[in-house]
Design an enzyme around this catalytic site. Structure first.
Site, PDB file in Angstrom:
ATOM      1  N   HIS A 103      -2.856   4.392   3.076  1.00  0.00           N
ATOM      2  CA  HIS A 103      -2.853   3.601   4.306  1.00  0.00           C
ATOM      3  C   HIS A 103      -2.234   2.220   4.091  1.00  0.00           C
ATOM      4  O   HIS A 103      -1.937   1.517   5.061  1.00  0.00           O
ATOM      5  CB  HIS A 103      -4.272   3.492   4.891  1.00  0.00           C
ATOM      6  CG  HIS A 103      -5.175   2.520   4.205  1.00  0.00           C
ATOM      7  ND1 HIS A 103      -6.137   2.914   3.302  1.00  0.00           N
ATOM      8  CD2 HIS A 103      -5.296   1.180   4.292  1.00  0.00           C
ATOM      9  CE1 HIS A 103      -6.811   1.862   2.875  1.00  0.00           C
ATOM     10  NE2 HIS A 103      -6.307   0.787   3.455  1.00  0.00           N
ATOM     11  N   ASP A 133      -5.865   9.601   0.797  1.00  0.00           N
ATOM     12  CA  ASP A 133      -5.579   8.168   0.911  1.00  0.00           C
ATOM     13  C   ASP A 133      -5.125   7.581  -0.420  1.00  0.00           C
ATOM     14  O   ASP A 133      -5.534   6.488  -0.812  1.00  0.00           O
ATOM     15  CB  ASP A 133      -6.790   7.400   1.450  1.00  0.00           C
ATOM     16  CG  ASP A 133      -6.397   6.006   1.960  1.00  0.00           C
ATOM     17  OD1 ASP A 133      -5.213   5.823   2.287  1.00  0.00           O
ATOM     18  OD2 ASP A 133      -7.275   5.126   2.012  1.00  0.00           O
ATOM     19  N   GLY A 207      -7.557  -5.989   2.418  1.00  0.00           N
ATOM     20  CA  GLY A 207      -6.632  -6.496   1.412  1.00  0.00           C
ATOM     21  C   GLY A 207      -7.006  -6.034   0.022  1.00  0.00           C
ATOM     22  O   GLY A 207      -6.173  -5.974  -0.876  1.00  0.00           O
ATOM     23  N   ASN A 208      -8.308  -5.690  -0.175  1.00  0.00           N
ATOM     24  CA  ASN A 208      -8.746  -5.097  -1.437  1.00  0.00           C
ATOM     25  C   ASN A 208      -8.290  -3.651  -1.571  1.00  0.00           C
ATOM     26  O   ASN A 208      -8.344  -3.080  -2.666  1.00  0.00           O
ATOM     27  CB  ASN A 208     -10.274  -5.123  -1.551  1.00  0.00           C
ATOM     28  CG  ASN A 208     -10.796  -6.387  -2.196  1.00  0.00           C
ATOM     29  OD1 ASN A 208     -11.379  -7.228  -1.526  1.00  0.00           O
ATOM     30  ND2 ASN A 208     -10.589  -6.538  -3.501  1.00  0.00           N
ATOM     31  N   SER A 209      -7.893  -3.028  -0.460  1.00  0.00           N
ATOM     32  CA  SER A 209      -7.513  -1.620  -0.497  1.00  0.00           C
ATOM     33  C   SER A 209      -6.423  -1.389  -1.539  1.00  0.00           C
ATOM     34  O   SER A 209      -5.403  -2.084  -1.560  1.00  0.00           O
ATOM     35  CB  SER A 209      -7.000  -1.176   0.876  1.00  0.00           C
ATOM     36  OG  SER A 209      -8.029  -1.191   1.829  1.00  0.00           O
ATOM     37  N   GLY A 266      -9.189  28.153   1.067  1.00  0.00           N
ATOM     38  CA  GLY A 266      -9.152  29.145   2.137  1.00  0.00           C
ATOM     39  C   GLY A 266     -10.542  29.528   2.603  1.00  0.00           C
ATOM     40  O   GLY A 266     -10.801  30.689   2.931  1.00  0.00           O
TER      41      GLY A 266
END
Length: 459
Positions: A103, A133, A207-209, A266
Protein backbone atom coordinates in the site's frame (compact mmCIF):
# COMPACT_ATOMS: atom_id res chain seq x y z
CA UNK A 1 41.72 0.96 50.00
CA UNK A 2 42.18 4.00 47.77
CA UNK A 3 43.81 1.90 45.09
CA UNK A 4 41.02 -0.72 45.35
CA UNK A 5 38.36 1.98 44.87
CA UNK A 6 40.22 3.30 41.81
CA UNK A 7 40.36 -0.19 40.28
CA UNK A 8 36.62 -0.71 40.81
CA UNK A 9 35.85 2.71 39.35
CA UNK A 10 37.97 2.03 36.27
CA UNK A 11 36.26 -1.34 35.86
CA UNK A 12 32.80 0.23 35.96
CA UNK A 13 33.91 2.90 33.50
CA UNK A 14 35.25 0.26 31.10
CA UNK A 15 32.04 -1.75 31.39
CA UNK A 16 29.95 1.34 30.65
CA UNK A 17 32.12 2.22 27.66
CA UNK A 18 31.79 -1.33 26.33
CA UNK A 19 27.98 -1.24 26.71
CA UNK A 20 27.87 1.91 24.60
CA UNK A 21 29.74 0.35 21.65
CA UNK A 22 27.96 -2.97 21.22
CA UNK A 23 24.48 -4.46 21.21
CA UNK A 24 23.17 -5.00 24.78
CA UNK A 25 23.96 -8.53 25.92
CA UNK A 26 21.72 -8.85 28.97
CA UNK A 27 18.75 -7.27 30.73
CA UNK A 28 20.88 -4.99 32.89
CA UNK A 29 22.58 -3.55 29.83
CA UNK A 30 19.26 -3.10 28.04
CA UNK A 31 17.95 -1.02 30.91
CA UNK A 32 20.86 1.35 30.45
CA UNK A 33 20.15 2.22 26.81
CA UNK A 34 18.86 0.99 23.46
CA UNK A 35 21.36 3.29 21.75
CA UNK A 36 23.89 0.61 20.68
CA UNK A 37 21.10 -1.51 19.19
CA UNK A 38 19.60 1.46 17.33
CA UNK A 39 23.03 2.53 16.11
CA UNK A 40 23.55 -0.92 14.59
CA UNK A 41 20.12 -1.42 13.00
CA UNK A 42 18.67 1.98 12.09
CA UNK A 43 20.90 2.53 9.02
CA UNK A 44 19.15 -0.42 7.31
CA UNK A 45 15.70 1.22 7.70
CA UNK A 46 14.98 3.73 4.92
CA UNK A 47 12.46 6.44 4.21
CA UNK A 48 10.47 5.95 1.02
CA UNK A 49 8.95 8.82 -0.94
CA UNK A 50 6.57 7.91 -3.76
CA UNK A 51 4.61 9.71 -6.43
CA UNK A 52 1.63 8.25 -8.24
CA UNK A 53 -0.96 9.47 -10.71
CA UNK A 54 -4.69 9.09 -10.04
CA UNK A 55 -7.66 9.80 -12.28
CA UNK A 56 -10.07 12.28 -10.72
CA UNK A 57 -13.42 13.34 -12.22
CA UNK A 58 -15.05 16.71 -12.03
CA UNK A 59 -17.53 16.92 -9.18
CA UNK A 60 -21.12 18.15 -9.31
CA UNK A 61 -23.46 19.14 -6.45
CA UNK A 62 -25.48 15.99 -7.17
CA UNK A 63 -22.68 13.38 -6.90
CA UNK A 64 -23.25 12.80 -3.17
CA UNK A 65 -27.04 12.81 -3.44
CA UNK A 66 -28.46 9.29 -2.91
CA UNK A 67 -31.01 9.79 -5.70
CA UNK A 68 -28.92 11.55 -8.34
CA UNK A 69 -25.53 9.88 -7.76
CA UNK A 70 -26.28 7.06 -10.24
CA UNK A 71 -27.33 9.59 -12.87
CA UNK A 72 -24.00 11.39 -12.54
CA UNK A 73 -21.83 8.28 -12.27
CA UNK A 74 -18.96 8.72 -14.70
CA UNK A 75 -19.78 12.40 -15.26
CA UNK A 76 -16.93 14.45 -16.73
CA UNK A 77 -13.61 13.45 -18.22
CA UNK A 78 -11.02 11.92 -15.89
CA UNK A 79 -8.27 14.38 -14.98
CA UNK A 80 -4.85 13.04 -14.00
CA UNK A 81 -3.76 14.15 -10.56
CA UNK A 82 -0.29 13.65 -9.12
CA UNK A 83 -0.22 12.64 -5.45
CA UNK A 84 2.70 12.16 -3.11
CA UNK A 85 2.99 9.74 -0.24
CA UNK A 86 5.59 8.43 2.16
CA UNK A 87 6.43 5.33 4.09
CA UNK A 88 9.33 3.21 5.24
CA UNK A 89 11.32 0.22 4.06
CA UNK A 90 14.02 -2.19 5.19
CA UNK A 91 17.19 -3.15 3.31
CA UNK A 92 17.64 -6.93 3.33
CA UNK A 93 20.80 -7.42 1.32
CA UNK A 94 23.92 -5.83 -0.11
CA UNK A 95 22.37 -6.38 -3.55
CA UNK A 96 19.90 -3.54 -2.89
CA UNK A 97 16.80 -5.59 -2.03
CA UNK A 98 14.35 -3.52 0.01
CA UNK A 99 11.03 -4.67 1.49
CA UNK A 100 8.07 -2.37 2.13
CA UNK A 101 4.28 -2.47 2.11
CA UNK A 102 2.30 -2.81 -1.09
CA UNK A 103 0.00 0.00 0.00
CA UNK A 104 3.07 2.27 0.17
CA UNK A 105 4.64 1.57 -3.24
CA UNK A 106 2.32 -0.76 -5.15
CA UNK A 107 0.77 1.91 -7.38
CA UNK A 108 3.74 4.30 -7.49
CA UNK A 109 5.13 5.78 -10.70
CA UNK A 110 8.27 7.17 -9.02
CA UNK A 111 9.97 5.78 -5.92
CA UNK A 112 12.79 7.47 -4.01
CA UNK A 113 14.65 5.68 -1.21
CA UNK A 114 16.51 7.81 1.33
CA UNK A 115 19.00 6.26 3.76
CA UNK A 116 19.51 7.78 7.17
CA UNK A 117 23.07 8.80 6.17
CA UNK A 118 21.56 11.08 3.51
CA UNK A 119 22.15 8.94 0.42
CA UNK A 120 19.25 8.85 -2.05
CA UNK A 121 18.43 6.31 -4.76
CA UNK A 122 15.70 5.63 -7.28
CA UNK A 123 13.99 2.28 -6.77
CA UNK A 124 11.75 -0.04 -8.78
CA UNK A 125 9.24 -2.66 -7.72
CA UNK A 126 10.36 -6.22 -8.45
CA UNK A 127 7.38 -7.99 -6.90
CA UNK A 128 4.23 -6.80 -5.21
CA UNK A 129 1.23 -8.50 -3.65
CA UNK A 130 -1.83 -6.62 -2.45
CA UNK A 131 -3.20 -9.65 -0.61
CA UNK A 132 -0.21 -9.84 1.74
CA UNK A 133 0.52 -6.09 1.57
CA UNK A 134 4.17 -6.72 0.76
CA UNK A 135 6.38 -5.33 -2.01
CA UNK A 136 10.01 -6.04 -2.86
CA UNK A 137 12.03 -3.14 -4.28
CA UNK A 138 15.44 -2.95 -5.90
CA UNK A 139 17.87 -0.07 -5.75
CA UNK A 140 20.69 -0.23 -8.29
CA UNK A 141 24.26 1.05 -8.28
CA UNK A 142 24.39 1.35 -4.50
CA UNK A 143 27.45 0.29 -2.54
CA UNK A 144 28.15 -0.54 1.08
CA UNK A 145 24.50 -0.90 1.97
CA UNK A 146 23.60 -1.79 5.56
CA UNK A 147 21.02 -4.56 5.93
CA UNK A 148 19.15 -6.59 8.52
CA UNK A 149 18.99 -10.35 8.92
CA UNK A 150 15.66 -12.15 9.30
CA UNK A 151 14.50 -13.83 12.51
CA UNK A 152 12.93 -17.30 12.35
CA UNK A 153 9.27 -16.54 13.08
CA UNK A 154 8.81 -19.87 14.87
CA UNK A 155 11.19 -18.72 17.62
CA UNK A 156 9.34 -15.48 18.44
CA UNK A 157 7.62 -15.42 21.83
CA UNK A 158 5.04 -13.16 23.44
CA UNK A 159 6.69 -10.76 25.86
CA UNK A 160 9.92 -10.21 23.90
CA UNK A 161 11.19 -6.63 23.78
CA UNK A 162 10.89 -4.95 20.39
CA UNK A 163 11.81 -1.72 18.64
CA UNK A 164 9.77 -0.23 15.78
CA UNK A 165 11.79 1.93 13.37
CA UNK A 166 10.16 4.04 10.67
CA UNK A 167 9.20 7.50 9.44
CA UNK A 168 5.91 8.40 11.20
CA UNK A 169 4.08 11.42 9.77
CA UNK A 170 7.15 12.24 7.70
CA UNK A 171 9.01 13.75 10.67
CA UNK A 172 12.10 11.63 10.00
CA UNK A 173 13.40 8.32 11.25
CA UNK A 174 11.93 7.52 14.65
CA UNK A 175 12.39 4.64 17.10
CA UNK A 176 9.74 3.42 19.54
CA UNK A 177 9.90 0.52 21.98
CA UNK A 178 7.47 -2.12 23.14
CA UNK A 179 6.98 -5.87 23.39
CA UNK A 180 5.51 -8.66 21.31
CA UNK A 181 1.89 -8.50 22.47
CA UNK A 182 0.51 -11.46 20.54
CA UNK A 183 1.17 -13.99 17.80
CA UNK A 184 -0.94 -15.52 15.06
CA UNK A 185 -3.23 -12.51 14.78
CA UNK A 186 -5.54 -12.91 11.79
CA UNK A 187 -7.42 -10.27 9.85
CA UNK A 188 -5.98 -8.84 6.66
CA UNK A 189 -5.43 -5.23 5.74
CA UNK A 190 -7.54 -6.02 2.70
CA UNK A 191 -10.53 -6.78 4.93
CA UNK A 192 -10.73 -10.43 3.91
CA UNK A 193 -9.16 -11.87 7.04
CA UNK A 194 -6.29 -13.40 5.07
CA UNK A 195 -3.52 -11.79 7.09
CA UNK A 196 -1.33 -13.36 9.75
CA UNK A 197 0.52 -10.96 12.02
CA UNK A 198 2.77 -10.35 14.98
CA UNK A 199 1.09 -7.89 17.35
CA UNK A 200 3.13 -5.25 19.19
CA UNK A 201 2.44 -2.33 21.48
CA UNK A 202 5.43 -0.36 20.14
CA UNK A 203 3.85 2.90 18.89
CA UNK A 204 3.24 2.77 15.12
CA UNK A 205 1.76 5.71 13.22
CA UNK A 206 1.08 6.64 9.58
CA UNK A 207 4.44 6.65 7.79
CA UNK A 208 5.72 3.71 9.85
CA UNK A 209 4.21 1.38 7.24
CA UNK A 210 6.96 -0.76 5.72
CA UNK A 211 9.32 -0.09 8.62
CA UNK A 212 11.12 -2.60 10.80
CA UNK A 213 10.05 -4.40 13.95
CA UNK A 214 13.29 -5.75 15.43
CA UNK A 215 14.30 -7.83 18.41
CA UNK A 216 17.06 -7.19 20.93
CA UNK A 217 19.63 -8.95 18.74
CA UNK A 218 18.96 -6.59 15.88
CA UNK A 219 17.13 -9.16 13.76
CA UNK A 220 14.00 -8.36 11.78
CA UNK A 221 10.88 -9.79 13.40
CA UNK A 222 8.51 -8.35 10.82
CA UNK A 223 7.42 -5.45 8.62
CA UNK A 224 5.06 -2.98 10.29
CA UNK A 225 1.90 -2.82 8.23
CA UNK A 226 -1.12 -1.45 10.09
CA UNK A 227 -2.71 -0.45 13.40
CA UNK A 228 -6.07 -0.68 15.10
CA UNK A 229 -7.15 2.87 15.91
CA UNK A 230 -10.28 4.99 16.13
CA UNK A 231 -8.36 8.25 15.86
CA UNK A 232 -5.76 7.35 13.24
CA UNK A 233 -2.95 7.51 15.79
CA UNK A 234 -1.30 4.74 17.75
CA UNK A 235 -3.34 3.07 20.49
CA UNK A 236 -0.71 0.44 21.21
CA UNK A 237 -2.15 -2.22 18.89
CA UNK A 238 0.10 -2.55 15.86
CA UNK A 239 0.68 -5.42 13.47
CA UNK A 240 3.75 -6.64 11.61
CA UNK A 241 4.04 -9.17 8.79
CA UNK A 242 6.28 -12.03 10.05
CA UNK A 243 9.82 -12.34 8.71
CA UNK A 244 9.20 -15.87 7.42
CA UNK A 245 6.69 -14.56 4.88
CA UNK A 246 9.06 -11.71 3.99
CA UNK A 247 11.76 -14.31 3.30
CA UNK A 248 9.42 -16.17 0.91
CA UNK A 249 8.78 -12.92 -0.98
CA UNK A 250 12.47 -12.07 -1.20
CA UNK A 251 13.29 -15.53 -2.56
CA UNK A 252 10.67 -15.30 -5.30
CA UNK A 253 11.80 -11.77 -6.23
CA UNK A 254 15.40 -12.90 -6.51
CA UNK A 255 14.23 -15.86 -8.60
CA UNK A 256 12.71 -13.40 -11.09
CA UNK A 257 9.00 -13.54 -10.22
CA UNK A 258 7.10 -10.29 -10.74
CA UNK A 259 4.19 -11.46 -8.58
CA UNK A 260 4.03 -13.66 -5.52
CA UNK A 261 2.93 -17.20 -6.33
CA UNK A 262 1.43 -18.67 -3.19
CA UNK A 263 0.44 -22.33 -2.88
CA UNK A 264 -3.23 -22.91 -3.66
CA UNK A 265 -5.41 -24.74 -1.16
CA UNK A 266 -8.62 -24.74 -3.21
CA UNK A 267 -10.57 -25.01 0.02
CA UNK A 268 -12.77 -23.02 2.36
CA UNK A 269 -13.17 -23.66 6.05
CA UNK A 270 -14.03 -22.33 9.46
CA UNK A 271 -12.06 -22.18 12.66
CA UNK A 272 -12.99 -24.87 15.17
CA UNK A 273 -14.27 -22.95 18.20
CA UNK A 274 -15.21 -24.35 21.60
CA UNK A 275 -18.74 -25.39 20.58
CA UNK A 276 -17.57 -27.10 17.39
CA UNK A 277 -14.70 -28.77 19.24
CA UNK A 278 -17.19 -30.23 21.76
CA UNK A 279 -19.30 -31.66 18.95
CA UNK A 280 -16.15 -33.30 17.57
CA UNK A 281 -15.35 -34.84 20.95
CA UNK A 282 -12.28 -32.68 21.55
CA UNK A 283 -11.41 -31.02 24.82
CA UNK A 284 -10.18 -27.75 23.29
CA UNK A 285 -10.70 -25.61 20.17
CA UNK A 286 -8.19 -25.58 17.32
CA UNK A 287 -7.93 -26.47 13.67
CA UNK A 288 -9.96 -25.67 10.57
CA UNK A 289 -13.02 -27.64 9.47
CA UNK A 290 -13.18 -27.86 5.69
CA UNK A 291 -16.47 -26.52 4.35
CA UNK A 292 -15.72 -26.71 0.63
CA UNK A 293 -13.17 -28.25 -1.74
CA UNK A 294 -12.56 -27.43 -5.38
CA UNK A 295 -12.35 -30.56 -7.57
CA UNK A 296 -8.75 -29.64 -8.48
CA UNK A 297 -7.73 -28.85 -4.88
CA UNK A 298 -4.45 -30.48 -3.81
CA UNK A 299 -6.09 -31.19 -0.45
CA UNK A 300 -8.84 -33.14 -2.19
CA UNK A 301 -6.25 -35.06 -4.21
CA UNK A 302 -4.36 -35.86 -1.01
CA UNK A 303 -7.49 -37.43 0.51
CA UNK A 304 -9.19 -34.62 2.41
CA UNK A 305 -12.98 -34.38 2.29
CA UNK A 306 -15.52 -31.79 3.38
CA UNK A 307 -15.98 -32.13 7.14
CA UNK A 308 -12.36 -33.09 7.82
CA UNK A 309 -10.39 -30.90 10.21
CA UNK A 310 -6.87 -29.63 9.43
CA UNK A 311 -5.05 -29.51 12.76
CA UNK A 312 -1.50 -28.65 11.70
CA UNK A 313 0.70 -27.82 8.72
CA UNK A 314 4.27 -29.14 8.83
CA UNK A 315 3.77 -29.82 12.53
CA UNK A 316 2.67 -26.26 13.39
CA UNK A 317 -0.88 -26.02 14.71
CA UNK A 318 -3.32 -23.80 12.80
CA UNK A 319 -6.34 -22.01 14.20
CA UNK A 320 -7.69 -20.03 11.25
CA UNK A 321 -7.78 -20.15 7.43
CA UNK A 322 -5.35 -17.21 7.39
CA UNK A 323 -2.90 -19.15 9.51
CA UNK A 324 -3.11 -22.20 7.26
CA UNK A 325 -2.47 -20.02 4.20
CA UNK A 326 0.51 -18.46 5.99
CA UNK A 327 1.97 -21.87 6.82
CA UNK A 328 1.60 -22.98 3.22
CA UNK A 329 3.09 -19.73 1.90
CA UNK A 330 6.23 -19.86 4.03
CA UNK A 331 6.77 -23.44 2.85
CA UNK A 332 6.39 -22.44 -0.80
CA UNK A 333 10.01 -23.34 -1.64
CA UNK A 334 9.09 -26.97 -0.95
CA UNK A 335 7.20 -29.35 -3.22
CA UNK A 336 4.84 -30.51 -0.49
CA UNK A 337 3.75 -30.02 3.10
CA UNK A 338 2.42 -32.41 5.69
CA UNK A 339 -1.04 -31.76 7.14
CA UNK A 340 -2.47 -33.38 10.23
CA UNK A 341 -6.07 -34.47 9.60
CA UNK A 342 -8.83 -35.24 12.08
CA UNK A 343 -11.62 -37.52 10.84
CA UNK A 344 -14.08 -39.44 13.01
CA UNK A 345 -11.97 -38.79 16.08
CA UNK A 346 -8.82 -40.24 14.52
CA UNK A 347 -5.73 -38.27 13.51
CA UNK A 348 -3.43 -39.03 10.61
CA UNK A 349 -0.89 -37.15 8.52
CA UNK A 350 -1.28 -36.55 4.78
CA UNK A 351 1.19 -35.11 2.29
CA UNK A 352 -0.25 -32.24 0.25
CA UNK A 353 1.37 -30.92 -2.92
CA UNK A 354 2.22 -27.22 -2.85
CA UNK A 355 1.16 -25.98 -6.28
CA UNK A 356 0.08 -22.65 -7.76
CA UNK A 357 -3.57 -22.47 -8.81
CA UNK A 358 -3.88 -24.31 -12.16
CA UNK A 359 -4.59 -22.07 -15.16
CA UNK A 360 -6.74 -24.79 -16.64
CA UNK A 361 -9.14 -25.03 -18.45
CA UNK A 362 -7.95 -22.19 -20.72
CA UNK A 363 -9.28 -18.75 -19.83
CA UNK A 364 -10.37 -17.96 -23.38
CA UNK A 365 -10.00 -14.24 -22.70
CA UNK A 366 -12.17 -12.20 -25.05
CA UNK A 367 -12.16 -8.39 -25.41
CA UNK A 368 -14.95 -6.52 -27.19
CA UNK A 369 -13.82 -4.39 -30.11
CA UNK A 370 -13.82 -0.58 -30.14
CA UNK A 371 -16.95 -0.45 -32.30
CA UNK A 372 -18.94 -2.72 -29.96
CA UNK A 373 -21.58 -1.36 -27.59
CA UNK A 374 -19.26 -2.07 -24.60
CA UNK A 375 -15.76 -1.46 -26.04
CA UNK A 376 -12.83 -2.80 -24.07
CA UNK A 377 -14.93 -5.16 -21.95
CA UNK A 378 -12.76 -8.21 -21.26
CA UNK A 379 -14.26 -11.56 -20.25
CA UNK A 380 -12.73 -14.90 -19.29
CA UNK A 381 -13.69 -18.44 -18.35
CA UNK A 382 -13.29 -19.13 -14.63
CA UNK A 383 -10.55 -21.57 -13.64
CA UNK A 384 -8.54 -21.99 -10.38
CA UNK A 385 -6.01 -19.31 -11.36
CA UNK A 386 -8.81 -16.82 -12.05
CA UNK A 387 -10.50 -17.78 -8.77
CA UNK A 388 -7.31 -16.94 -6.89
CA UNK A 389 -6.58 -13.71 -8.75
CA UNK A 390 -10.06 -12.29 -8.22
CA UNK A 391 -10.69 -13.88 -4.81
CA UNK A 392 -13.86 -15.53 -6.08
CA UNK A 393 -15.71 -18.26 -4.15
CA UNK A 394 -14.29 -21.69 -5.00
CA UNK A 395 -17.71 -22.77 -6.27
CA UNK A 396 -17.83 -19.93 -8.83
CA UNK A 397 -18.20 -21.12 -12.42
CA UNK A 398 -18.86 -19.56 -15.78
CA UNK A 399 -17.71 -16.27 -17.30
CA UNK A 400 -16.16 -13.42 -15.31
CA UNK A 401 -15.43 -9.78 -16.04
CA UNK A 402 -11.67 -9.07 -16.04
CA UNK A 403 -11.92 -5.47 -17.28
CA UNK A 404 -15.09 -3.41 -17.48
CA UNK A 405 -13.89 -1.02 -20.17
CA UNK A 406 -14.90 2.67 -20.15
CA UNK A 407 -18.58 2.07 -20.93
CA UNK A 408 -19.02 -1.16 -18.97
CA UNK A 409 -18.19 0.57 -15.70
CA UNK A 410 -20.71 3.32 -16.40
CA UNK A 411 -23.51 0.83 -16.86
CA UNK A 412 -22.62 -0.90 -13.58
CA UNK A 413 -20.32 -3.80 -14.47
CA UNK A 414 -17.36 -4.44 -12.15
CA UNK A 415 -14.20 -6.53 -12.33
CA UNK A 416 -14.99 -9.90 -10.73
CA UNK A 417 -18.69 -9.96 -11.72
CA UNK A 418 -19.69 -13.48 -12.78
CA UNK A 419 -22.14 -13.32 -15.69
CA UNK A 420 -24.97 -15.86 -15.58
CA UNK A 421 -27.66 -14.66 -18.01
CA UNK A 422 -27.90 -11.96 -20.67
CA UNK A 423 -31.31 -11.27 -22.17
CA UNK A 424 -32.74 -14.66 -21.14
CA UNK A 425 -29.74 -16.58 -22.47
CA UNK A 426 -27.60 -18.63 -20.08
CA UNK A 427 -23.92 -17.73 -20.44
CA UNK A 428 -21.46 -20.58 -20.88
CA UNK A 429 -18.43 -19.14 -22.69
CA UNK A 430 -16.68 -15.74 -22.99
CA UNK A 431 -17.20 -15.78 -26.78
CA UNK A 432 -20.95 -16.28 -26.36
CA UNK A 433 -21.22 -13.40 -23.85
CA UNK A 434 -19.09 -11.16 -26.06
CA UNK A 435 -21.29 -11.82 -29.08
CA UNK A 436 -24.50 -10.96 -27.18
CA UNK A 437 -23.04 -7.84 -25.57
CA UNK A 438 -21.53 -6.64 -28.85
CA UNK A 439 -25.07 -6.50 -30.25
CA UNK A 440 -26.64 -5.14 -27.06
CA UNK A 441 -29.59 -2.84 -27.56
CA UNK A 442 -31.62 -0.56 -25.34
CA UNK A 443 -33.09 -2.53 -22.44
CA UNK A 444 -30.41 -5.22 -22.27
CA UNK A 445 -30.59 -7.15 -18.97
CA UNK A 446 -27.59 -8.81 -17.34
CA UNK A 447 -27.89 -11.16 -14.37
CA UNK A 448 -24.64 -11.65 -12.47
CA UNK A 449 -23.12 -12.62 -9.12
CA UNK A 450 -20.98 -10.08 -7.29
CA UNK A 451 -19.33 -11.53 -4.21
CA UNK A 452 -22.12 -13.32 -2.38
CA UNK A 453 -24.92 -11.25 -3.92
CA UNK A 454 -26.96 -11.62 -7.09
CA UNK A 455 -27.42 -8.44 -9.12
CA UNK A 456 -29.46 -7.39 -12.13
CA UNK A 457 -28.26 -4.63 -14.47
CA UNK A 458 -30.41 -3.01 -17.16
CA UNK A 459 -28.93 -0.63 -19.68
Amino acid sequence: MKHLFLIILLGLFAQGAQAETRVPQNQSEITLSFAPLVRETAPAVVNIYVRFVTQARARTPFMDDPFFERLFEGFGQPQPRVQNSLGSGVILGEDGIVVSNYHVVGQATDIRVVLNDGREYDARVLLGDQESDLAILKIDDAKDLPFLSLRDSETVEVGELTLAIGNPFGVGQTVSSGIVSGLARSGGSNGRGAGYFIQTDAPINPGNSGGALIDMRGQLLGINTRILSRSGGSNGIGFAIPADLVAAFVKQARDGNDRFIRPWAGATGQAVDADLAESLGRDRPGGIMLAGLHPASPLAKAGFEVGDVVLAVDGATVGSPGEMLFRMSVASDQDSATMTRLRDGEEDVLTVALIPPPDNPPREETTLSEDASLPGLTLARINPAVLAELNLPIAADGVVVLDEGPIGRRVGLRRGDVLQRIDRQDIETPAQAATILSEARRGTTVRAVRGNSRIVLRF
